[in-house]
Design a protein around this motif. Structure first.
Motif, PDB file in Angstrom:
ATOM      1  N   TYR A  41       0.828  -1.206   0.000  1.00 54.19           N
ATOM      2  CA  TYR A  41       0.000   0.000   0.000  1.00 54.19           C
ATOM      3  C   TYR A  41       0.864   1.258   0.000  1.00 54.19           C
ATOM      4  N   LEU A  42       1.890   1.282   0.826  1.00 53.10           N
ATOM      5  CA  LEU A  42       2.749   2.457   0.940  1.00 53.10           C
ATOM      6  C   LEU A  42       3.581   2.679  -0.315  1.00 53.10           C
ATOM      7  N   SER A  43       3.807   1.602  -1.096  1.00 54.00           N
ATOM      8  CA  SER A  43       4.639   1.736  -2.293  1.00 54.00           C
ATOM      9  C   SER A  43       3.985   2.594  -3.370  1.00 54.00           C
ATOM     10  N   PRO A  49      10.561  13.562   2.960  1.00 55.35           N
ATOM     11  CA  PRO A  49      11.035  13.625   4.356  1.00 55.35           C
ATOM     12  C   PRO A  49      10.509  14.826   5.118  1.00 55.35           C
ATOM     13  N   ASN A  50      10.042  15.874   4.401  1.00 56.82           N
ATOM     14  CA  ASN A  50       9.541  17.062   5.084  1.00 56.82           C
ATOM     15  C   ASN A  50       8.054  16.965   5.420  1.00 56.82           C
ATOM     16  N   ASP A  55       0.587  12.399   5.671  1.00 62.66           N
ATOM     17  CA  ASP A  55       0.386  13.384   4.595  1.00 62.66           C
ATOM     18  C   ASP A  55       0.960  12.891   3.270  1.00 62.66           C
ATOM     19  N   LYS A  56       1.106  11.620   3.124  1.00 62.63           N
ATOM     20  CA  LYS A  56       1.695  11.039   1.908  1.00 62.63           C
ATOM     21  C   LYS A  56       0.855  11.373   0.680  1.00 62.63           C
ATOM     22  N   PHE A 270      10.087   6.431   2.574  1.00 57.57           N
ATOM     23  CA  PHE A 270       9.489   5.126   2.853  1.00 57.57           C
ATOM     24  C   PHE A 270       8.687   4.594   1.666  1.00 57.57           C
ATOM     25  N   GLY A 271       8.040   5.469   0.910  1.00 57.29           N
ATOM     26  CA  GLY A 271       7.292   5.010  -0.254  1.00 57.29           C
ATOM     27  C   GLY A 271       8.188   4.398  -1.299  1.00 57.29           C
ATOM     28  N   LEU A 272       9.305   5.066  -1.593  1.00 58.51           N
ATOM     29  CA  LEU A 272      10.256   4.552  -2.566  1.00 58.51           C
ATOM     30  C   LEU A 272      10.883   3.249  -2.073  1.00 58.51           C
TER      31      LEU A 272
END
Length: 304
Positions: A41-43, A49-50, A55-56, A270-272
């Motif tokens: 899901y996060l991918s 980082p800011n 808030d992704k 984290f997504g990457l």
């Protein structure tokens, strides 16, 4: 011809059996299934980082294309291929040779088995730090011995030379892993039927022919399983390359797993890193399929 009952019908027939393993399946779904789902899901999100993680930004498959198109991924892929193939090959060859030697009766065989198992039982963290000092360019034992023997005129720069660092790490990994291959192959050698070896000897077969035509065919199953397990372990190997070099110098020893760690916790992307992890997960699942196929094929052959 009787039709075999379907999978669902068999599961319904043994529904009471599944109740016994239901708690274990629940725990596995919690500690394994949910992290896998959350990583996938996060991918699909960008996590600068800011920004806070909540808030992704949804980006679809952009993380996957960025990973696959990056030059660092290509370099890490090549390093991973070299690391995995050579570590697996030399660990298996050295372990198989040790197993053949230990399969014979000789004085002190038990002691020798214990000595050869030492690298496998030592903590990977401790082994990494020990080998870092052995490889040290100024205070390392290996460099000092090479200079004392006149092999080199100055200490060898093992961990800071891009051309030398990967072979140096592979040597450490092979030293750490070959006892596992030795144990597996020694167990396989002890299952070779002794009466077949004696029959081949009576028929005039030499040592090589007995080994090649009797021993090797009986070791196909355990060889395949051992090689697959070594491949999986090397693809997941993190401790030795990260502690000894951290992926350096200039990415010369960076492999997939260390690059994922750097992206996630060094660059806070984290997504990457999740997309990168999913790619590695697909590779691992593919190898897992062949591993399970090898086991089930072996079990089917034993039942026949």
């Amino acid at each position: 011809m009787l039709r075999r009952p379907g999978v669902l019908r068999q599961m319904f027939r043994h529904r009471a059996d599944y109740l016994y393993v239901l708690p274990a399946l629940g725990v596995m779904a919690l500690v394994i299934g949910y992290p896998i789902y959350d990583t996938v899901y996060l991918s699909f999100f960008n996590t600068p980082p800011n920004l806070a993680l909540e808030d992704k930004i949804f980006v679809g498959f952009d993380n996957y294309t960025r990973v696959l198109a990056s030059e660092s991924f290509h370099q890490a892929s090549w390093n991973t291929l070299v690391w995995t193939v050579f570590s697996t090959f030399f660990a298996f060859v050295l372990g198989f040779g040790a197993a053949l030697a230990l399969n014979r009766e000789f004085v002190g065989r038990g002691l020798m088995r214990g000595i050869l198992l030492i690298p496998y039982v030592i903590s990977a963290v401790a082994a990494s730090y020990v080998w870092r000092w052995l490889y040290h360019s100024d205070f390392g034992v290996i460099g000092a011995i090479s200079m004392a023997l006149g092999l080199t005129d100055r200490p060898i720069n093992f961990l800071d030379d891009p051309d030398v660092v990967m072979p140096a790490l592979i040597i450490v990994n092979v030293w750490k892993e070959f006892p596992f291959a030795m144990i597996m192959m020694l167990a396989g050698l002890q299952t070779v039927p002794d009466h077949l070896l004696r029959a081949a000897w009576v028929d005039g077969a030499g040592t090589w022919h007995r080994f090649w035509h009797v021993t090797v065919p009986h070791l196909k199953g355990v060889t395949l399983v051992t090689v697959l397990l070594l491949l999986v372990a090397n693809l997941n190997s993190f401790t030795i390359p990260y502690i000894m070099t951290g992926g350096g110098p200039a990415g010369a020893s960076e492999i997939w797993i260390t690059q994922i760690y750097q992206i996630a916790f060094g660059r806070i992307r984290f997504g990457l890193a999740s997309a990168y992890s999913v790619i590695l997960f697909i590779v691992m699942m593919t190898m897992g399929y062949f591993y399970v196929h090898a086991l089930t094929r072996g079990n089917a052959r034993d039942e026949r």
